[in-house]
Design a protein around this motif. Structure first.
Motif, PDB file in Angstrom:
ATOM      1  N   ASN A 104     -16.364  -6.114   7.015  1.00 19.34           N
ATOM      2  CA  ASN A 104     -16.149  -7.317   6.198  1.00 19.34           C
ATOM      3  C   ASN A 104     -15.227  -8.552   7.131  1.00 19.34           C
ATOM      4  OD1 ASN A 104     -13.770  -6.240   5.823  1.00 19.34           O
ATOM      5  ND2 ASN A 104     -14.108  -6.398   3.282  1.00 19.34           N
ATOM      6  N   GLY A 105     -14.900  -7.946   8.173  1.00 21.21           N
ATOM      7  CA  GLY A 105     -13.905  -8.991   9.019  1.00 21.21           C
ATOM      8  C   GLY A 105     -12.475  -8.633   8.687  1.00 21.21           C
ATOM      9  N   GLY A 106     -12.273  -7.818   7.712  1.00 16.15           N
ATOM     10  CA  GLY A 106     -10.765  -7.775   7.138  1.00 16.15           C
ATOM     11  C   GLY A 106     -10.033  -6.784   8.037  1.00 16.15           C
ATOM     12  N   SER A 107      -8.722  -6.474   7.783  1.00 22.02           N
ATOM     13  CA  SER A 107      -7.989  -5.742   8.771  1.00 22.02           C
ATOM     14  C   SER A 107      -8.140  -4.087   8.184  1.00 22.02           C
ATOM     15  CB  SER A 107      -6.468  -5.852   8.563  1.00 22.02           C
ATOM     16  OG  SER A 107      -6.005  -5.957   7.173  1.00 22.02           O
ATOM     17  N   ALA A 108      -7.622  -3.252   9.087  1.00 27.86           N
ATOM     18  CA  ALA A 108      -7.869  -1.973   8.961  1.00 27.86           C
ATOM     19  C   ALA A 108      -7.379  -1.389   7.470  1.00 27.86           C
ATOM     20  CB  ALA A 108      -7.359  -1.049  10.025  1.00 27.86           C
ATOM     21  N   ARG A 109      -8.064  -0.491   6.911  1.00 31.66           N
ATOM     22  CA  ARG A 109      -7.317   0.045   5.737  1.00 31.66           C
ATOM     23  C   ARG A 109      -6.193   0.945   5.975  1.00 31.66           C
ATOM     24  NH1 ARG A 109      -9.451   1.682   0.695  1.00 31.66           N
ATOM     25  NH2 ARG A 109      -8.624   3.526  -0.094  1.00 31.66           N
ATOM     26  N   ALA A 110      -4.991   0.738   5.264  1.00 36.66           N
ATOM     27  CA  ALA A 110      -3.849   1.522   5.267  1.00 36.66           C
ATOM     28  C   ALA A 110      -3.855   3.024   4.845  1.00 36.66           C
ATOM     29  CB  ALA A 110      -2.757   0.675   4.659  1.00 36.66           C
ATOM     30  N   LEU A 111      -3.342   3.908   5.700  1.00 36.74           N
ATOM     31  CA  LEU A 111      -3.319   5.016   5.356  1.00 36.74           C
ATOM     32  C   LEU A 111      -2.331   5.521   4.194  1.00 36.74           C
ATOM     33  CD1 LEU A 111      -3.668   7.065   8.942  1.00 36.74           C
ATOM     34  CD2 LEU A 111      -5.464   6.443   7.232  1.00 36.74           C
ATOM     35  N   ALA A 112      -2.454   5.949   3.051  1.00 36.39           N
ATOM     36  CA  ALA A 112      -1.669   6.362   2.087  1.00 36.39           C
ATOM     37  C   ALA A 112      -2.438   7.366   1.195  1.00 36.39           C
ATOM     38  CB  ALA A 112      -1.261   5.133   1.366  1.00 36.39           C
ATOM     39  N   GLY A 137       1.222   7.325  10.867  1.00 35.62           N
ATOM     40  CA  GLY A 137       0.880   6.057  10.221  1.00 35.62           C
ATOM     41  C   GLY A 137       0.829   5.953   8.883  1.00 35.62           C
ATOM     42  N   LEU A 138       1.317   6.956   8.168  1.00 36.83           N
ATOM     43  CA  LEU A 138       1.050   7.176   6.817  1.00 36.83           C
ATOM     44  C   LEU A 138       2.137   6.268   6.045  1.00 36.83           C
ATOM     45  CD1 LEU A 138      -0.489   8.857   4.728  1.00 36.83           C
ATOM     46  CD2 LEU A 138       1.266  10.443   4.416  1.00 36.83           C
ATOM     47  N   VAL A 139       1.668   5.587   4.965  1.00 35.42           N
ATOM     48  CA  VAL A 139       2.691   4.911   4.292  1.00 35.42           C
ATOM     49  C   VAL A 139       3.069   5.527   3.167  1.00 35.42           C
ATOM     50  CG1 VAL A 139       2.634   2.842   2.599  1.00 35.42           C
ATOM     51  CG2 VAL A 139       1.221   2.824   4.515  1.00 35.42           C
ATOM     52  N   THR A 140       4.283   5.610   3.030  1.00 38.14           N
ATOM     53  CA  THR A 140       5.140   6.677   1.781  1.00 38.14           C
ATOM     54  C   THR A 140       5.674   5.834   0.712  1.00 38.14           C
ATOM     55  OG1 THR A 140       7.393   6.238   2.923  1.00 38.14           O
ATOM     56  CG2 THR A 140       5.911   7.972   3.765  1.00 38.14           C
ATOM     57  N   ARG A 141       5.911   6.471  -0.154  1.00 41.77           N
ATOM     58  CA  ARG A 141       6.516   5.734  -1.481  1.00 41.77           C
ATOM     59  C   ARG A 141       7.494   4.841  -1.044  1.00 41.77           C
ATOM     60  NH1 ARG A 141       6.468   6.740  -7.021  1.00 41.77           N
ATOM     61  NH2 ARG A 141       4.872   8.284  -6.754  1.00 41.77           N
ATOM     62  N   GLU A 142       8.564   5.545  -0.171  1.00 40.00           N
ATOM     63  CA  GLU A 142       9.673   4.642   0.073  1.00 40.00           C
ATOM     64  C   GLU A 142       9.246   3.226   0.914  1.00 40.00           C
ATOM     65  OE1 GLU A 142       9.366   7.984   0.396  1.00 40.00           O
ATOM     66  OE2 GLU A 142      10.777   8.778  -0.880  1.00 40.00           O
ATOM     67  N   ASP A 143       8.277   3.222   1.680  1.00 44.98           N
ATOM     68  CA  ASP A 143       7.994   2.247   2.293  1.00 44.98           C
ATOM     69  C   ASP A 143       7.401   1.260   1.332  1.00 44.98           C
ATOM     70  OD1 ASP A 143       8.332   3.736   4.708  1.00 44.98           O
ATOM     71  OD2 ASP A 143       6.233   4.309   5.069  1.00 44.98           O
ATOM     72  N   VAL A 144       6.580   1.315   0.383  1.00 44.09           N
ATOM     73  CA  VAL A 144       6.237   0.548  -0.628  1.00 44.09           C
ATOM     74  C   VAL A 144       7.441   0.078  -1.358  1.00 44.09           C
ATOM     75  CG1 VAL A 144       4.827   0.122  -2.862  1.00 44.09           C
ATOM     76  CG2 VAL A 144       3.891   1.829  -0.711  1.00 44.09           C
ATOM     77  N   GLN A 145       8.386   1.090  -1.807  1.00 41.84           N
ATOM     78  CA  GLN A 145       9.637   0.436  -2.806  1.00 41.84           C
ATOM     79  C   GLN A 145      10.238  -0.435  -1.690  1.00 41.84           C
ATOM     80  OE1 GLN A 145      11.206   4.065  -3.585  1.00 41.84           O
ATOM     81  NE2 GLN A 145      10.083   4.042  -5.711  1.00 41.84           N
ATOM     82  N   ARG A 146      10.598  -0.216  -0.760  1.00 40.15           N
ATOM     83  CA  ARG A 146      11.247  -0.898   0.578  1.00 40.15           C
ATOM     84  C   ARG A 146      10.807  -2.224   0.569  1.00 40.15           C
ATOM     85  NH1 ARG A 146      11.026   2.088   4.442  1.00 40.15           N
ATOM     86  NH2 ARG A 146      12.868   3.136   3.906  1.00 40.15           N
ATOM     87  N   HIS A 147       9.492  -2.463   0.652  1.00 38.25           N
ATOM     88  CA  HIS A 147       8.628  -3.564   0.868  1.00 38.25           C
ATOM     89  C   HIS A 147       8.729  -4.476  -0.516  1.00 38.25           C
ATOM     90  CE1 HIS A 147       5.491  -6.306   2.764  1.00 38.25           C
ATOM     91  NE2 HIS A 147       5.009  -6.306   1.827  1.00 38.25           N
ATOM     92  N   ALA A 148       8.681  -3.961  -1.676  1.00 35.39           N
ATOM     93  CA  ALA A 148       8.768  -4.575  -3.011  1.00 35.39           C
ATOM     94  C   ALA A 148      10.007  -5.156  -3.300  1.00 35.39           C
ATOM     95  CB  ALA A 148       8.040  -3.746  -3.948  1.00 35.39           C
ATOM     96  N   ALA A 149      11.026  -4.378  -2.957  1.00 38.62           N
ATOM     97  CA  ALA A 149      12.108  -4.708  -3.238  1.00 38.62           C
ATOM     98  C   ALA A 149      12.821  -6.107  -2.904  1.00 38.62           C
ATOM     99  CB  ALA A 149      13.453  -3.975  -2.588  1.00 38.62           C
ATOM    100  N   PRO A 150      13.317  -6.717  -3.974  1.00 42.83           N
ATOM    101  CA  PRO A 150      13.834  -8.245  -3.713  1.00 42.83           C
ATOM    102  C   PRO A 150      14.778  -8.329  -2.652  1.00 42.83           C
ATOM    103  CG  PRO A 150      14.759  -7.467  -5.717  1.00 42.83           C
ATOM    104  CD  PRO A 150      13.839  -6.267  -5.211  1.00 42.83           C
ATOM    105  N   PRO A 151      15.285  -9.084  -1.840  1.00 40.44           N
ATOM    106  CA  PRO A 151      16.061  -9.160  -0.951  1.00 40.44           C
ATOM    107  C   PRO A 151      17.437  -9.249  -1.415  1.00 40.44           C
ATOM    108  CG  PRO A 151      15.088 -11.327  -1.099  1.00 40.44           C
ATOM    109  CD  PRO A 151      14.363 -10.449  -2.000  1.00 40.44           C
TER     110      PRO A 151
END
Length: 411
Positions: A104-112, A137-151
């Motif tokens: 569909n023209g989108g980016s590659a599906r993340a591994l998680a 290249g596996l996305v971990t729980r810590e990666d998601v929490q780090r990305h979602a955390a407010p600055p």
């Protein structure tokens, strides 16, 4: 041509033999046909290479229906074309699309892993925008929490002096370990949790409630504190509530019983080991006062004080928590009006009383402000029916409404 292997008008895959030709050099027609077949095979191989589908797109439906190449006329081949200007160097061909690229023209599906994907969905995080630190290249729980955390707010650095370059601000780093706490379930808390689960899903619990005017009980507490027999002990409403329960057990002994599943018998205890639920730093413990029903009130008050102090100091022994027959718990000290307590395993009932509050109450036909509490009695409905449970709760309430008169009447 010796044999036609495929019927005319049929569609076949590339490389499928369609004719068998002769190899007699004396037959010019055969030689011409053979040369024509070789030429068509070369053209087909060349067009197959050019029209080969990209990886991941599947086989093209028109792969076998090739367009005929138009060859230049022989006359024009004899005329030399004009010299063309030098062409720029050929560019490297674009790399083939990877198999994991979406159509569909989108980016590659993340591994998680599935739990990580659910966490990202709950937090509203697009996994494709998360920087992966896991293996492969596996996305971990810590990666998601780090990305979602407010600055994290960082104090502004002092202004540089004239002539000095401004420092480059550093990206804030969220400390996730400080935002959560994990408490191992072991020791007393583990034992209590297992016992409560076993009791809740084994004994059919019924809980009844009763609001009681305990104004006279509070007066009696103040009077007992002034008597010499209680000079070295703490007299509290819990003392009189526990005493009322002991008296009710004496008049209704079947409430002080246990269920023997193996023998299919109700075991009525003619002694009372009164359990006192106590909240401690290690969790809830329920030590009991052995033969509490046989102790005079001053002796019972000292035993109750010693039991609670020992529990809060964490010195309760396993022997002190075994053999209980019925329990009382004071949820009022936590500012709670009522509750549905879980029966201690091996017992038949547990009494809870809530906080004592000033409430409007009809007393002697007039509306007055009185001291009121709520009693809750949970009992095992296999051996204590609604009538017996109600009688016990009613008698405890009557004793707390007028403890001095009840003591004289019941002894």
């Amino acid at each position: 041509m010796r044999e036609l292997l495929v019927e005319a008008g049929s569609t076949v895959d590339v490389g499928t033999p369609i004719i068998r030709v002769g190899d007699d050099p004396a037959d010019p027609g055969a030689v011409g046909a053979q040369n024509g077949a070789v030429q068509r095979q070369e053209e087909g191989s060349e067009e197959e290479t050019r029209e080969k589908p990209l990886v991941g797109y599947g086989e093209k439906a028109s792969a076998t229906q090739r367009r005929k190449r138009r060859r230049p006329a022989a006359a024009s081949a004899a005329v030399a074309p004009p010299a063309a200007p030098p062409s720029p160097p050929a560019q490297a061909p674009a790399p083939a699309r990877e198999a994991s690229a979406p159509l569909n023209g989108g980016s590659a599906r993340a591994l998680a892993k599935p739990p990580v994907r659910k966490l990202a969905k709950d937090l509203g995080v697009d996994l494709r925008s998360v920087t992966a630190t896991g293996p492969g290249g596996l996305v971990t729980r810590e990666d998601v929490q780090r990305h979602a955390a407010p600055p994290t707010e960082v104090p502004a650095p002092p202004a540089p002096e004239s002539g000095e370059p401004e420092p480059t601000p550093e990206a804030p780093v969220a400390d996730f370990a400080a935002r959560e706490e994990r408490i191992p379930v072991k020791g007393v808390r583990r034992h209590t949790a297992a016992a409560m689960v076993s009791s809740a899903f084994t004994a059919p619990h019924v809980t009844e409630f009763l609001q009681v005017d305990v104004t006279k009980t509070m007066r009696t507490v103040r009077k007992l504190r002034e008597r010499p027999e209680f000079a070295d002990v703490k007299v509290s409403p819990l003392l009189l509530v526990a005493k009322a329960l002991l008296t009710a057990v004496r008049h209704h002994p079947r409430v002080n019983a246990s269920w023997d599943e193996e023998a299919q018998e109700i075991v009525v205890k003619h002694y009372v080991n009164l359990g006192i639920a106590a909240a401690t730093d290690r969790g809830l413990v329920v030590p009991n006062i052995k033969d509490a029903g046989a102790k005079p009130l001053p002796e019972f008050a000292r035993a109750l004080q010693e039991l609670t102090e020992t529990a809060r100091e964490g010195r309760t022994t396993p022997a002190a928590m075994s053999g209980g027959t019925i329990t009382v718990t004071n949820v009022g000290v936590f500012g709670v009006d009522a509750g549905t307590p879980i029966i201690n395993p091996g017992e038949g009932a547990i009494l809870a009383f809530g906080q004592i509050r000033d409430m409007p109450w009809v007393h002697k036909g007039k509306l007055k402000v009185r001291k009121v509490t709520t009693l809750s009695l949970s009992f095992d409905h296999r051996m204590i029916d609604g009538e017996l449970g109600s009688e016990v709760l009613r008698d405890i309430g009557a004793m707390l409404e007028d403890p001095e008169m009840t003591a004289l009447a019941w002894g």
